[in-house]
Design an enzyme around this catalytic site. Sequence first.
Site, PDB file in Angstrom:
ATOM      1  N   GLY A  42       1.435  -1.003  -0.045  1.00 16.22           N
ATOM      2  CA  GLY A  42       0.651  -0.151   0.165  1.00 16.22           C
ATOM      3  C   GLY A  42       1.059   0.931   0.132  1.00 16.22           C
ATOM      4  O   GLY A  42       2.597   1.316   0.098  1.00 16.22           O
ATOM      5  N   THR A  43      -0.058   2.339  -0.478  1.00 13.42           N
ATOM      6  CA  THR A  43       0.670   3.239  -0.212  1.00 13.42           C
ATOM      7  C   THR A  43      -0.037   4.805  -0.616  1.00 13.42           C
ATOM      8  O   THR A  43      -1.405   4.550  -1.251  1.00 13.42           O
ATOM      9  CB  THR A  43       1.937   3.875  -1.948  1.00 13.42           C
ATOM     10  OG1 THR A  43       2.932   4.515  -1.545  1.00 13.42           O
ATOM     11  CG2 THR A  43       1.893   3.637  -2.699  1.00 13.42           C
ATOM     12  N   THR A  44       0.257   5.550  -0.657  1.00  8.65           N
ATOM     13  CA  THR A  44      -0.614   7.095  -0.835  1.00  8.65           C
ATOM     14  C   THR A  44       0.152   7.827  -1.604  1.00  8.65           C
ATOM     15  O   THR A  44       1.507   8.402  -1.746  1.00  8.65           O
ATOM     16  CB  THR A  44      -1.465   7.835   0.032  1.00  8.65           C
ATOM     17  OG1 THR A  44      -2.071   6.966   0.368  1.00  8.65           O
ATOM     18  CG2 THR A  44      -1.827   9.288  -0.515  1.00  8.65           C
TER      19      THR A  44
ATOM     20  N   ASP B 184       3.209   9.645   0.576  1.00  3.98           N
ATOM     21  CA  ASP B 184       3.378   8.787   2.009  1.00  3.98           C
ATOM     22  C   ASP B 184       4.996   8.406   2.141  1.00  3.98           C
ATOM     23  O   ASP B 184       5.536   8.217   1.303  1.00  3.98           O
ATOM     24  CB  ASP B 184       2.254   8.034   2.709  1.00  3.98           C
ATOM     25  CG  ASP B 184       2.569   6.652   2.431  1.00  3.98           C
ATOM     26  OD1 ASP B 184       2.570   6.253   0.543  1.00  3.98           O
ATOM     27  OD2 ASP B 184       2.232   5.685   2.963  1.00  3.98           O
TER      28      ASP B 184
ATOM     29  N   LYS C 232       9.223   7.670  -2.219  1.00  2.00           N
ATOM     30  CA  LYS C 232       8.591   7.205  -2.996  1.00  2.00           C
ATOM     31  C   LYS C 232       8.615   8.260  -4.115  1.00  2.00           C
ATOM     32  O   LYS C 232       7.687   8.215  -5.416  1.00  2.00           O
ATOM     33  CB  LYS C 232       7.277   6.624  -3.094  1.00  2.00           C
ATOM     34  CG  LYS C 232       7.013   5.897  -1.622  1.00  2.00           C
ATOM     35  CD  LYS C 232       5.992   6.087  -0.658  1.00  2.00           C
ATOM     36  CE  LYS C 232       5.637   4.258   0.321  1.00  2.00           C
ATOM     37  NZ  LYS C 232       4.507   4.333  -0.426  1.00  2.00           N
TER      38      LYS C 232
END
Length: 233
Positions: A14-16, A31, A47
């Site tokens: 997961g990530t944003t 994030d 990222k």
Amino acid sequence: MDQKVDFSAPHSMGTTIIGVTYNGGVVLGADSRTSTGVYVANRASDKITQLTDNVYVCRSGSAADSQIVSDYVRYFLHQHTIQLGQPATVKVAANLVRLLSYNNKNFLETGLIVGGWDKYEGGQIYGVPLGGTIVQQPFAIGGSGSSYLYGFFDQAWKEGMTKDEAEDLVKKAVSLAIARDGASGGVVRTVIINSEGVTRNFYPGDQLPLWHEEMEPHNSLLDILGAPEPMSM
């Protein structure tokens, strides 16, 4: 009772990641939590990766896949710049990302957002989701945290924003995703790209706004419980 662990099972990742255009350039944000299932492998990863002096990419999905795509694109763009004698445009960079993603779609698990500025078209954002489609957008969001943000962006994004308004929007959106998405977390990093160059900013967790039912930052669990320190007893 023995619990068997299937090490070949796919890990949930997961990530944003966010890219927003404004009046004069673009703002990218992400994030910093890199997760492997329920295990946080890195809580302060970066990222947002540089491709050229004026183009960056936000990475989501498999960290290994997104990193190798970024490395290949950076190499090809370096050769392209040498041959042409001038910096590559944002569109060229985004199409190289699209080409690698599409031609290897059966092997890659990564979604990318390419953002940058050039003298021909100004600030541009391109979304390259899983599968290799390319879409130019005024703003793009990706990763597991994006599912919490679509309605927010429909209401909050507007044309002609200033640089500060755009960065505030990105910072607020990432902090909202961190509050709701268990796979997003850590700090917020932003990259601002315009005709003047590139500015990187870093916002630690204690500088982010708190949302519904979020707890104030503490040094330890003992502070939350109100228990005395073990060494002071």
